[in-house]
Design an enzyme around this catalytic site. Sequence first.
Site, PDB file in Angstrom:
ATOM      1  N   GLY A 128       0.832  -1.194   0.000  1.00  0.00           N
ATOM      2  CA  GLY A 128       0.000   0.000   0.000  1.00  0.00           C
ATOM      3  C   GLY A 128       0.867   1.243   0.000  1.00  0.00           C
ATOM      4  N   GLY A 168       3.789   0.981   2.668  1.00  0.00           N
ATOM      5  CA  GLY A 168       4.666  -0.130   2.332  1.00  0.00           C
ATOM      6  C   GLY A 168       5.348   0.066   0.991  1.00  0.00           C
ATOM      7  N   SER A 195       7.150   5.504  12.266  1.00  0.00           N
ATOM      8  CA  SER A 195       6.489   6.798  12.138  1.00  0.00           C
ATOM      9  C   SER A 195       7.055   7.530  10.929  1.00  0.00           C
ATOM     10  CB  SER A 195       6.699   7.631  13.404  1.00  0.00           C
ATOM     11  OG  SER A 195       6.030   8.871  13.308  1.00  0.00           O
ATOM     12  N   LYS A 233       6.137   2.959  20.187  1.00  0.00           N
ATOM     13  CA  LYS A 233       5.309   3.598  19.145  1.00  0.00           C
ATOM     14  C   LYS A 233       3.923   3.941  19.676  1.00  0.00           C
ATOM     15  CE  LYS A 233       4.284   4.908  14.901  1.00  0.00           C
ATOM     16  NZ  LYS A 233       2.838   4.845  14.756  1.00  0.00           N
ATOM     17  N   HIS A 269       4.330   7.055  21.619  1.00  0.00           N
ATOM     18  CA  HIS A 269       4.559   8.102  20.610  1.00  0.00           C
ATOM     19  C   HIS A 269       3.230   8.608  20.057  1.00  0.00           C
ATOM     20  CE1 HIS A 269       4.675   8.993  16.266  1.00  0.00           C
ATOM     21  NE2 HIS A 269       5.858   9.530  16.443  1.00  0.00           N
ATOM     22  N   ASN A 270       2.340   7.682  19.716  1.00  0.00           N
ATOM     23  CA  ASN A 270       1.065   8.090  19.134  1.00  0.00           C
ATOM     24  C   ASN A 270       0.152   8.749  20.164  1.00  0.00           C
ATOM     25  OD1 ASN A 270       2.119   6.838  16.884  1.00  0.00           O
ATOM     26  ND2 ASN A 270       0.180   5.907  16.300  1.00  0.00           N
ATOM     27  N   GLU A 298       1.252  12.191  20.280  1.00  0.00           N
ATOM     28  CA  GLU A 298       0.769  12.830  19.054  1.00  0.00           C
ATOM     29  C   GLU A 298      -0.672  13.312  19.220  1.00  0.00           C
ATOM     30  OE1 GLU A 298      -0.548  10.731  15.093  1.00  0.00           O
ATOM     31  OE2 GLU A 298       1.633  10.768  15.212  1.00  0.00           O
TER      32      GLU A 298
END
Length: 301
Positions: free
Chosen positions: A9, A12, A121, A173, A176-177, A180
């Site tokens: 996608g 990726g 990220s 992660k 991290h989000n 965010e």
Amino acid sequence: MELGMIGLGRMGGNMAQRLIKSGHRVVGFDPSTERVKEMVRLGVIGAASISELIDKLVSPRAIWCMVPSGQPTEDTVHELGGLLSPGDTIIDGGNSNYKDSIRRAGNLAEKGISFLDAGTSGGIWGLDEGYSLMVGGDADAYRRIEPVFRSLAPSSEKGVGYVGPSGAGHFVKMVHNGIEYGLMEAYAEGFELLRAKADFNLDLTQIAGIWRYGSVVRSWLLDLVELALKEDPGLKNIRAFVEDSGEGKWTVQESLDLDVPLPVIVAALQVRFRSRQDQPFGNKLLVALRNKFGGHRIKTE
């Protein structure tokens, strides 16, 4: 170095292109045959199935999964676990729950297959800017595949690192989000307040541009604020319906489990929930209560 990529996608596919530009050999598979054909034109060696992808790689193999979290990742990792050989490595670069990553790593270790959970990220900008990569799992496997991680990073020395055992990459992660969420909500509230001061007739795009340079609140997210406002200053073409991909909920749940207060992140998540409701019942009840105790006016449909 060579790498298998499952899931071509937008993200990726961009990762595959960045690796090819860095001199790596990439064999790719995607359920969309059209997407595979498109990526072949960009230098990916196409495969019509996961088993064919494996056959086109030399042992010890390394296969990066960029598929949606949850059942798609579960199914993909399970299939790979039945086809790969001891010494091979699976990398999950999606936003999986870190507890699932710990479980998957344990199951695969019984077969001699290494598993790396790579918190990733960078979004759609990663092709040009590079990706921030926080990797957990087998340390020896990380060292073997490290050239791939460093090719995907903003530079070979920045934005990438091994952060700990299985699950650590996706845990980092997740946090991290969560951060965010809080940052985005703070920008959203601040710019809403600026817009509400109608008698100043403030140019929000100009202000975002000013803050981007030298300001304490400058950031890449602020860069994107200015970009969004340039494209649609009043955001008239956007519905105020904010999705979440799960990491915010997991972050809040972890804070409850560890007794760590996260008031900003919790509030930001709750605002997203509220944005999805049309005429929320809670707000209607507030109106009814104000009417009952103070006789305040009720606006009807």
